[in-house]
Design a protein around this motif. Structure first.
Motif, PDB file in Angstrom:
ATOM      1  N   GLU B  14       0.832  -1.204   0.000  1.00  0.00           N
ATOM      2  CA  GLU B  14       0.000   0.000   0.000  1.00  0.00           C
ATOM      3  C   GLU B  14       0.872   1.262   0.000  1.00  0.00           C
ATOM      4  O   GLU B  14       0.619   2.202  -0.766  1.00  0.00           O
ATOM      5  CB  GLU B  14      -0.934  -0.004   1.221  1.00  0.00           C
ATOM      6  N   ASP B  79      -6.778  -2.946  -7.382  1.00  0.00           N
ATOM      7  CA  ASP B  79      -6.506  -3.293  -5.997  1.00  0.00           C
ATOM      8  C   ASP B  79      -5.085  -3.841  -5.923  1.00  0.00           C
ATOM      9  O   ASP B  79      -4.493  -4.186  -6.943  1.00  0.00           O
ATOM     10  CB  ASP B  79      -7.511  -4.339  -5.513  1.00  0.00           C
ATOM     11  N   LYS B  81      -2.602  -6.620  -3.781  1.00  0.00           N
ATOM     12  CA  LYS B  81      -2.646  -7.760  -2.858  1.00  0.00           C
ATOM     13  C   LYS B  81      -1.237  -8.289  -2.612  1.00  0.00           C
ATOM     14  O   LYS B  81      -0.528  -8.638  -3.560  1.00  0.00           O
ATOM     15  CB  LYS B  81      -3.484  -8.896  -3.456  1.00  0.00           C
ATOM     16  N   GLU B  82      -0.878  -8.370  -1.366  1.00  0.00           N
ATOM     17  CA  GLU B  82       0.392  -9.004  -1.004  1.00  0.00           C
ATOM     18  C   GLU B  82       0.143 -10.485  -0.813  1.00  0.00           C
ATOM     19  O   GLU B  82      -0.766 -10.874  -0.100  1.00  0.00           O
ATOM     20  CB  GLU B  82       0.928  -8.429   0.310  1.00  0.00           C
ATOM     21  N   CYS B  83       0.979 -11.304  -1.457  1.00  0.00           N
ATOM     22  CA  CYS B  83       0.819 -12.749  -1.360  1.00  0.00           C
ATOM     23  C   CYS B  83       2.044 -13.332  -0.665  1.00  0.00           C
ATOM     24  O   CYS B  83       3.165 -13.188  -1.158  1.00  0.00           O
ATOM     25  CB  CYS B  83       0.663 -13.334  -2.763  1.00  0.00           C
ATOM     26  N   PHE B  89      -1.202 -17.734  -5.688  1.00  0.00           N
ATOM     27  CA  PHE B  89      -1.982 -16.639  -5.120  1.00  0.00           C
ATOM     28  C   PHE B  89      -3.382 -17.153  -4.787  1.00  0.00           C
ATOM     29  O   PHE B  89      -4.157 -17.475  -5.691  1.00  0.00           O
ATOM     30  CB  PHE B  89      -2.041 -15.504  -6.152  1.00  0.00           C
ATOM     31  N   ASN B  93      -8.188 -14.186  -1.607  1.00  0.00           N
ATOM     32  CA  ASN B  93      -7.761 -12.787  -1.452  1.00  0.00           C
ATOM     33  C   ASN B  93      -8.702 -11.806  -2.154  1.00  0.00           C
ATOM     34  O   ASN B  93      -8.728 -10.626  -1.833  1.00  0.00           O
ATOM     35  CB  ASN B  93      -6.362 -12.591  -2.038  1.00  0.00           C
ATOM     36  N   ILE B  94      -9.402 -12.314  -3.163  1.00  0.00           N
ATOM     37  CA  ILE B  94     -10.346 -11.457  -3.886  1.00  0.00           C
ATOM     38  C   ILE B  94     -11.755 -11.855  -3.458  1.00  0.00           C
ATOM     39  O   ILE B  94     -12.203 -12.963  -3.717  1.00  0.00           O
ATOM     40  CB  ILE B  94     -10.195 -11.611  -5.415  1.00  0.00           C
ATOM     41  N   GLN B  98     -15.919  -8.094  -4.785  1.00  0.00           N
ATOM     42  CA  GLN B  98     -14.870  -7.425  -5.579  1.00  0.00           C
ATOM     43  C   GLN B  98     -14.834  -8.007  -6.987  1.00  0.00           C
ATOM     44  O   GLN B  98     -14.650  -7.284  -7.969  1.00  0.00           O
ATOM     45  CB  GLN B  98     -13.511  -7.574  -4.897  1.00  0.00           C
ATOM     46  N   ILE B 114      -5.476  -6.224 -10.839  1.00  0.00           N
ATOM     47  CA  ILE B 114      -4.939  -6.403  -9.484  1.00  0.00           C
ATOM     48  C   ILE B 114      -3.415  -6.332  -9.584  1.00  0.00           C
ATOM     49  O   ILE B 114      -2.830  -6.909 -10.505  1.00  0.00           O
ATOM     50  CB  ILE B 114      -5.329  -7.785  -8.905  1.00  0.00           C
ATOM     51  N   ILE B 116      -0.299  -7.764  -7.856  1.00  0.00           N
ATOM     52  CA  ILE B 116       0.021  -8.838  -6.915  1.00  0.00           C
ATOM     53  C   ILE B 116       1.517  -8.789  -6.598  1.00  0.00           C
ATOM     54  O   ILE B 116       2.361  -8.712  -7.498  1.00  0.00           O
ATOM     55  CB  ILE B 116      -0.343 -10.219  -7.499  1.00  0.00           C
TER      56      ILE B 116
END
Lengths: 173, 173
Positions: B14, B79, B81-83, B89, B93-94, B98, B114, B116
């Motif tokens: 973020e 968006d 997303k940390e994986c 993945f 997470n989604i 969404q 996204i 990732i």
């Protein structure tokens, strides 16, 4: 609708726009949402492992406009302002950073405007129109007549409650 | 950059995206912001006439994606997303709403994807790619190799920290 029917409503304009967006989004005419109100969280407690409670926070200011999304493949952003003065719209309603933001959306070729509720009527006033007015006038408010002549009147209906995308069509397409 | 340098960061992705947007916005390359985190206010007190304090509130869920704005005259939404799993993945997470929102943005012909962060690398995975994957697979996660082959690698730099608009150019223009 009688003039007195819109006295002192506070959230009136926000509610009517949110309802209109819910309808417009549901028929896939656009995809437009109100941004969440920004809140600065100062403390969070965890009463249980799986719950949380924010017990200290304050509202913070937003530097953009309240609503944004996509319509007819274009980026769209706007704000809504209730004006309780019948003869003019005080420009103090639009904060300096919002004005800067309006200029930036115009630069990116997005659609940007303000919906003004004045004299029990709704008008779309284009971002360009507001910027031009400020550039060419020393007045601290925009007269109702100016809004009437340079804005786009927005009609009310049952669904959506505010047919503001019709005004967007007239103003931009 | 060593692999260990990205351990357990939480807000890392973020922050790096917010920094990148600050830079991109400052040079008028785009106008993209993170939406405020939605918070449901349950109680507000007024310690003085001019101050307020929210003393009861909770985080609420957002039905859209975290970032949106305008780039090259197009509506853009995404968006991040940390994986922490290196091999795949997890689609959990989604969230379902969404995914529905991604479909709606595609329908409106907006740009939606996204970002990732996986295996210390950044990838842009198009909304269409994700929808197609889910339609054609029973798997509950997207393998790293699939992301590598079907996504667009995002490079890091000094400014912006994440050159994700280069990946947008490759994927969409």
């Amino acid at each position: 609708m009688s003039k007195s029917s819109y006295g002192n409503r506070g959230m009136f304009l926000e509610n009517i726009i949110n309802d209109s967006n819910t309808y417009y989004n549901s028929i896939d005419k656009c995809l437009i949402f109100k941004k969440p109100t920004p809140i600065k969280v100062l403390n969070v407690t965890y009463p249980t492992d799986k719950s949380h409670l924010i017990d200290k926070a304050v509202y913070s200011s937003i530097s953009t406009l309240d609503y944004n999304g996509i319509y007819r493949e274009k980026y769209i952003e706007f704000d809504a302002k209730e004006c309780h003065n019948k003869t003019s719209f005080p420009l103090s309603n639009i904060k300096d950073h919002q004005l800067e933001h309006i200029k930036k959306v115009i630069l990116q070729k997005g659609i940007v405007f303000i919906i003004i509720f004045i004299n029990n009527e709704f008008y779309l006033l284009k971002g360009d129109t507001i910027i031009d007015f400020i550039k060419n006038n020393d007045r601290k408010s925009i007269e109702y007549e100016y809004i009437k002549n340079n804005g786009y009147k927005i009609n009310e209906s049952y669904t959506p409650r505010l047919k503001y995308l019709d005004a967007v069509d007239m103003a931009y397409f």
